[in-house]
Design a protein around this motif. Structure first.
Motif, short mmCIF file in Angstrom:
data_model
loop_
_atom_site.label_atom_id
_atom_site.label_comp_id
_atom_site.label_asym_id
_atom_site.label_seq_id
_atom_site.Cartn_x
_atom_site.Cartn_y
_atom_site.Cartn_z
N LEU A 21 0.75 -1.34 -0.02
CA LEU A 21 -0.11 0.04 -0.15
C LEU A 21 0.83 1.29 -0.02
O LEU A 21 0.57 2.19 -0.56
CB LEU A 21 -0.92 0.13 1.26
CG LEU A 21 -2.18 -1.04 1.13
CD1 LEU A 21 -2.46 -1.09 2.46
CD2 LEU A 21 -3.08 -0.60 0.13
N ARG A 22 1.98 1.05 0.81
CA ARG A 22 2.93 2.45 0.87
C ARG A 22 3.46 2.66 -0.52
O ARG A 22 3.54 3.71 -1.00
CB ARG A 22 3.97 2.10 1.55
CG ARG A 22 4.92 3.34 2.11
CD ARG A 22 5.98 3.09 3.08
NE ARG A 22 5.66 2.07 4.10
CZ ARG A 22 6.45 0.91 4.13
NH1 ARG A 22 7.19 0.83 3.07
NH2 ARG A 22 6.23 -0.01 4.68
N ALA A 30 10.18 4.37 -4.16
CA ALA A 30 10.76 2.72 -4.52
C ALA A 30 11.32 2.70 -5.87
O ALA A 30 12.17 2.00 -6.13
CB ALA A 30 9.39 1.80 -4.16
N ALA A 31 10.75 3.46 -6.82
CA ALA A 31 11.11 3.51 -8.18
C ALA A 31 12.54 4.09 -8.28
O ALA A 31 13.42 3.47 -8.99
CB ALA A 31 10.40 4.25 -9.07
N PRO A 52 10.79 1.98 -14.36
CA PRO A 52 10.69 1.39 -12.91
C PRO A 52 9.67 1.89 -12.11
O PRO A 52 9.02 1.07 -11.18
CB PRO A 52 11.98 2.12 -12.27
CG PRO A 52 12.99 2.39 -13.59
CD PRO A 52 11.88 2.61 -14.66
N LEU A 53 9.00 2.98 -12.65
CA LEU A 53 7.46 3.40 -11.93
C LEU A 53 6.62 2.50 -12.03
O LEU A 53 6.01 2.23 -10.90
CB LEU A 53 7.46 4.71 -12.24
CG LEU A 53 6.36 5.61 -11.39
CD1 LEU A 53 6.79 5.65 -10.02
CD2 LEU A 53 6.12 6.82 -11.86
N GLN A 54 6.42 2.18 -13.13
CA GLN A 54 5.37 1.27 -13.47
C GLN A 54 5.70 -0.25 -12.87
O GLN A 54 4.62 -0.88 -12.40
CB GLN A 54 5.17 0.98 -14.88
CG GLN A 54 4.02 0.41 -15.25
CD GLN A 54 2.91 0.83 -15.11
OE1 GLN A 54 2.62 2.19 -14.91
NE2 GLN A 54 1.62 0.26 -14.88
N LEU A 55 6.80 -0.66 -12.97
CA LEU A 55 7.34 -2.03 -12.34
C LEU A 55 6.88 -2.13 -10.70
O LEU A 55 6.37 -2.73 -9.96
CB LEU A 55 8.76 -2.41 -12.46
CG LEU A 55 9.24 -3.35 -12.13
CD1 LEU A 55 8.56 -4.60 -12.67
CD2 LEU A 55 10.54 -3.54 -12.25
N VAL A 56 7.46 -0.99 -10.15
CA VAL A 56 7.14 -0.71 -8.58
C VAL A 56 5.59 -0.77 -8.34
O VAL A 56 5.31 -1.18 -7.39
CB VAL A 56 7.68 0.65 -8.14
CG1 VAL A 56 7.16 1.14 -6.60
CG2 VAL A 56 9.26 0.34 -8.41
N ARG A 57 4.70 0.09 -9.17
CA ARG A 57 3.29 0.01 -8.85
C ARG A 57 2.68 -1.36 -9.19
O ARG A 57 1.96 -1.64 -8.46
CB ARG A 57 2.71 0.95 -10.16
CG ARG A 57 2.75 2.36 -9.41
CD ARG A 57 1.79 3.06 -10.78
NE ARG A 57 2.22 4.78 -10.31
CZ ARG A 57 2.35 5.80 -11.12
NH1 ARG A 57 2.67 5.30 -12.51
NH2 ARG A 57 2.56 7.04 -10.62
N VAL A 58 3.19 -2.12 -9.95
CA VAL A 58 2.48 -3.48 -10.33
C VAL A 58 2.99 -4.30 -9.09
O VAL A 58 2.25 -5.07 -8.46
CB VAL A 58 3.15 -4.02 -11.60
CG1 VAL A 58 2.82 -5.47 -11.66
CG2 VAL A 58 2.31 -3.29 -12.84
N THR A 59 4.27 -4.44 -8.63
CA THR A 59 4.69 -5.24 -7.63
C THR A 59 3.67 -4.58 -6.17
O THR A 59 3.68 -5.48 -5.51
CB THR A 59 6.04 -4.90 -7.36
OG1 THR A 59 7.08 -5.26 -8.33
CG2 THR A 59 6.63 -5.63 -6.08
N GLY A 60 3.64 -3.37 -5.96
CA GLY A 60 3.06 -2.90 -4.84
C GLY A 60 1.49 -3.46 -4.82
O GLY A 60 0.99 -4.14 -3.97
N ILE A 62 0.39 -6.13 -6.61
CA ILE A 62 0.64 -7.69 -6.33
C ILE A 62 0.67 -8.05 -5.03
O ILE A 62 0.14 -8.90 -4.54
CB ILE A 62 1.81 -8.22 -7.16
CG1 ILE A 62 1.25 -8.33 -8.94
CG2 ILE A 62 1.97 -9.66 -6.80
CD1 ILE A 62 2.36 -8.71 -9.49
N GLN A 63 1.75 -7.30 -4.16
CA GLN A 63 1.81 -7.51 -2.93
C GLN A 63 0.75 -7.29 -1.79
O GLN A 63 0.36 -8.06 -1.10
CB GLN A 63 3.14 -6.76 -2.38
CG GLN A 63 4.31 -7.42 -2.71
CD GLN A 63 5.65 -6.70 -2.15
OE1 GLN A 63 5.51 -5.56 -1.83
NE2 GLN A 63 6.77 -7.44 -2.28
N THR A 64 0.02 -6.30 -2.29
CA THR A 64 -1.21 -6.00 -1.52
C THR A 64 -2.33 -7.00 -1.55
O THR A 64 -2.86 -7.64 -0.71
CB THR A 64 -1.74 -4.52 -1.90
OG1 THR A 64 -0.62 -3.47 -1.83
CG2 THR A 64 -3.02 -4.19 -1.01
#
Length: 179
Positions: A21-22, A30-31, A52-60, A62-64
């Motif tokens: 969520l963060r 994070a990016a 990297p920004l898009q990758l970090v959003r997708v990872t966030g 998925i983790q959530t």
């Protein structure tokens, strides 16, 4: 054991859900940390090169999502495996203590990395947890035995039991005089 799972899953998922969520709220920080890794990996594997920004959003996201699924006990094995898969690159990029010069910051990052490593271990154990039920591999192996019972190969213990039962019947028949 069910009570233990109901308590432990949310506890294990909580840092991953809050971290996801963060990251979704403020992906820029994070990016920035992932940018050097994305560049290095992108040079070797062009398919993984990206924003990297898009990758970090997708990872966030998925983790959530996987964290909430895991915490609530919905598809817990798949959710745990998904969380483990996202935790590895996240930990390697955000807690790369081996690149830090300041001894205090290096120690802090090492502690955070080891915390992530322990969470990874817990997630891998959870991904293998079958709740005391046979695994899919076990069930599929044994389904073949039951599908063709005539052709099924008996295990040594079963063969010995069947042989003993046959001999007992023969002895009983000879003692009673019925054949």
């Amino acid at each position: 054991m069910t009570v233990l799972r109901k308590l432990a899953r949310p506890m294990l998922a909580a840092p991953l859900v809050t971290g996801g969520l963060r990251t979704l709220r403020r992906p820029e920080a994070a990016a920035e940390a992932t940018r050097p890794v994305v560049r290095a990996v992108g040079k070797r594997i062009p398919a993984l090169a990206g924003d990297p920004l898009q990758l970090v959003r997708v990872t966030g996201a998925i983790q959530t999502t996987a964290g909430l699924l895991f915490a609530t006990g919905r598809a817990p094995r798949l959710a745990a495996l998904t969380l483990a898969a996202t935790l590895v690159p996240t930990s390697l990029t955000t807690h790369a203590f081996w690149t830090v010069e300041d001894p205090e910051e290096r120690a802090r990052q090492r502690a955070l990395f080891l915390t992530d490593l322990s969470a990874l271990g817990g997630l891998l154990i959870a991904a293998a947890d079958t709740h005391g039920k046979p695994s899919l591999a076990y069930r599929s192996r044994h389904a073949l035995d039951h599908r063709h019972p005539v052709k099924a190969v008996r295990r040594p213990v079963e063969a010995a039991a069947a042989s003993t039962a046959h001999h007992a019947k023969a002895i009983a028949a000879s003692l009673t005089g019925s054949h």
